[in-house]
Design an enzyme around this catalytic site. Structure first.
Site, PDB file in Angstrom:
ATOM      1  N   LEU A   1     -11.744  23.645 -51.067  1.00 17.49           N
ATOM      2  CA  LEU A   1     -11.427  25.050 -51.323  1.00 17.49           C
ATOM      3  C   LEU A   1     -10.716  25.691 -50.146  1.00 17.49           C
ATOM      4  CD1 LEU A   1     -14.686  26.270 -53.116  1.00 17.49           C
ATOM      5  CD2 LEU A   1     -12.449  25.851 -54.148  1.00 17.49           C
TER       6      LEU A   1
ATOM      7  N   GLN B   1     -16.826  24.871 -57.975  1.00 16.19           N
ATOM      8  CA  GLN B   1     -15.765  24.295 -57.158  1.00 16.19           C
ATOM      9  C   GLN B   1     -14.913  23.323 -57.961  1.00 16.19           C
ATOM     10  OE1 GLN B   1     -17.275  22.951 -53.426  1.00 16.19           O
ATOM     11  NE2 GLN B   1     -15.393  21.930 -52.800  1.00 16.19           N
TER      12      GLN B   1
ATOM     13  N   LEU C   1      -5.311  11.641 -42.546  1.00 15.28           N
ATOM     14  CA  LEU C   1      -4.835  11.788 -41.172  1.00 15.28           C
ATOM     15  C   LEU C   1      -5.391  10.636 -40.342  1.00 15.28           C
ATOM     16  CD1 LEU C   1      -3.526  13.619 -38.898  1.00 15.28           C
ATOM     17  CD2 LEU C   1      -5.842  14.513 -38.569  1.00 15.28           C
TER      18      LEU C   1
ATOM     19  N   TYR D   1     -35.338  28.369 -58.197  1.00 14.59           N
ATOM     20  CA  TYR D   1     -36.107  27.682 -57.154  1.00 14.59           C
ATOM     21  C   TYR D   1     -37.413  27.198 -57.787  1.00 14.59           C
ATOM     22  CZ  TYR D   1     -33.102  28.786 -53.222  1.00 14.59           C
ATOM     23  OH  TYR D   1     -32.047  28.836 -52.342  1.00 14.59           O
TER      24      TYR D   1
ATOM     25  N   ASP E   1     -15.867  24.560 -43.619  1.00 11.33           N
ATOM     26  CA  ASP E   1     -17.012  23.793 -43.134  1.00 11.33           C
ATOM     27  C   ASP E   1     -16.734  23.108 -41.804  1.00 11.33           C
ATOM     28  OD1 ASP E   1     -18.446  24.549 -45.330  1.00 11.33           O
ATOM     29  OD2 ASP E   1     -18.346  22.617 -46.355  1.00 11.33           O
TER      30      ASP E   1
END
Length: 546
Positions: A15, A128, A152, A231, A313
């Site tokens: 994202l 996502q 990379l 939860y 992140d």
């Protein structure tokens, strides 16, 4: 070996990287994005898209598309009052002992979905797996060069560029890339961050976790009740159950809680844990994926090293509680994109890029703390931590910047306790509805491709001066005199900001107020020239705002 030259190289196609590519192309900057995986993610993962992020997507022309692919949410209070409409799902966080208990479970958090008083948009629940293709397709449509299954290998910084080596993982073909700047959006285990020897600060690892994607029909147990996240406070197998789509679910749990049964968390073991947690011994389950991951809390100590920047992140990681992670990464990309565009196009000095660290590091660190406190509070019901939580609405749209790109006082924190959008420098401009040639337009929508100056008719001299100063310096700026190019029949600008007679607001390309004056000036063009030169670190001018 092929050779390629590009203004910006983006490493990482999640994202953060995809949004950075989109926003760079929105600003007219060419970019190359490389992502080592074959395609965008198929896991929902980050799903909560807050209203601030939706504003950025709205200004990129994607609001309608994102809303159309999102789950339709309603306020938790209305969910109870209306008896759970079958076509809508409430965005609530529930605490339940098992699946059947959800029907009577206590709602412990109800993030507000009604943002009409502060934003032209509203929060969305868009996984996502759905949002990444939207960003990719629009970035490509606008001209971004996006290459999946390409990684990379290495990079070297030089005085005026970065030299990188990338490999097409399908063919093995290698390409050298010469880029003016690099954005490292390569995730939690960022190789770029490691190569730069950038340290991190935080609580570190919070535990090894497992996500289990499975298909099941829970209607006989839930009896029509629906939810987004629950939860599960089952002492035998605590965890979190999340809606994936109409008939699939994700259950997440900490592996340490089940270590006594062995270290093997294959499909059979995970199915057993799900059944125990939800107390569904006889409901058919189709386990489709098990994925281990690590929950942690760390913020990079530097977001910039020379010509390389960290975002998402790679720069900040924290528990998913609050749904702040993806939003922070997308907003990192936007903050960086307009500043890179300003420098690459020559209307700002190199020092402007330092304000990315000044602004986004402070916000990222405080949001990471809010996520960690929410996570800990939900697990332990810690009253002391609960008192430190800041309302999600404030976190989403109320954060503020103290930097050299803001002409105003510094703030002690990046996130205030209360929501105060009054047109002060460093805050996002207050959301006000204006009329523009018969169409309704929000003040948040005005500054997208450049600066905007807002003033009333008694401050028209500011508008003329702004256009002249910007034209001389080559800065994209549009001046609006309310009552002419825009109409404000309710005088909402004065009511919301307290702007004095003859005053003006200068709004940055990211919608944040850069400067304000509450009165007229003897020489408005000279005053604005000085302000713009200082904010944009233009050569020959001091970089520090006063």
């Amino acid at each position: 070996m092929d050779h390629l030259e590009v203004p910006v190289l983006i490493v990482g196609g999640g994202l953060t990287g995809l949004s950075a590519a989109l926003f760079l192309r929105q600003q007219g900057v060419d970019c190359l994005l490389v992502e080592r995986h074959r395609d965008t993610t198929f896991l929902t993962r980050a799903s909560g898209i807050n209203s601030r992020t939706m504003e950025l997507l709205r200004n990129a022309g994607l609001e309608e598309t994102v809303v159309g692919r999102s789950l339709q949410l309603i306020e938790g209070k209305r969910w109870r009052e209306l008896g759970q409409p079958t076509d809508q799902i409430p965005w609530v966080v529930l605490r339940a002992r098992n699946l059947a208990d959800i029907k009577q479970a206590m709602i412990v958090e109800e993030p507000s979905l009604d943002m009409s008083d502060v934003s032209p948009t509203r929060s969305q629940w868009c996984g996502q797996d759905k949002l990444e293709p939207i960003l990719r397709d629009e970035a490509v449509r606008r001209g971004a060069d996006i290459r999946f299954h390409t990684q990379l290998e290495s990079f070297t910084q030089h005085a005026d560029h970065v030299e990188a080596l990338i490999t097409n993982r399908t063919t093995g073909e290698q390409t050298t890339v010469r880029a003016a700047y690099v954005i490292g959006a390569d995730g939690v285990r960022s190789r770029i961050r490691q190569a730069l020897d950038i340290t991190s600060t935080g609580h570190g690892s919070l535990g090894k976790a497992m996500s289990v994607l499975f298909k099941a029909d829970f209607d006989p147990v839930l009896q029509g009740r629906r939810f987004v996240i629950s939860y599960i406070a089952n002492p035998a197998a605590p965890g979190v159950l999340q809606t994936f789509d109409e008939d699939r679910w994700i259950f997440g749990f900490f592996c340490d809680a089940h270590r006594a049964g062995g270290d093997d968390f294959g499909p059979e073991r995970c199915e057993q844990i799900v059944r125990t947690a939800l107390d569904i011994p006889d409901v058919p389950l189709d386990i489709q994926l098990t994925q281990p991951w690590e929950m942690s809390h760390n913020v990079a100590d530097a977001y910039r090293s020379g010509r390389v920047f960290l975002a998402g992140d790679a720069a900040h990681v924290h528990p998913p509680a609050g749904a702040f992670g993806a939003n922070g990464g997308i907003q990192d990309g936007h903050n960086l994109a307009w500043k890179l565009a300003a420098v690459l196009k020559g209307w700002a000095g190199e020092e402007l890029l330092d304000t990315y660290q000044q602004e986004r590091h402070a916000v990222g660190a405080e949001i990471a703390d809010q996520a960690w406190m929410r996570h800990t509070f939900r697990l332990n019901d810690d009253g002391e931590l609960g008192a430190k939580l800041i309302d999600t609405k404030v976190v989403a749209v109320g954060h503020r910047y103290s930097s050299d790109a803001v002409a105003g006082p510094g703030y002690p924190t990046a996130i205030p306790r209360e929501l105060t959008l009054k047109g002060e420098p460093g805050y996002r401009v207050p959301h006000l509805w204006f009329d523009k040639e018969g169409e309704r337009v929000s003040s948040v929508d005005l500054a997208v491709d450049g600066f905007v100056l807002l003033t009333r008719q008694d401050g028209a001299a500011w508008a003329t001066a702004a256009e002249r100063a910007a034209a001389t310096a080559g800065i994209p700026l549009t001046a609006h005199v309310l009552g002419t190019t825009l109409t404000d029949p309710e005088d909402s600008l004065t009511e919301a900001t307290g702007l004095g007679s003859g005053g003006a607001l200068l709004i940055r390309p990211d919608g944040f107020v850069a400067w304000r004056s509450d009165e007229a000036a003897d020489d408005p063009q000279a005053a604005l020239t000085e302000v713009l030169d200082r904010l944009l670190a233009r050569p020959g001018r001091p970089a520090t705002a006063q």
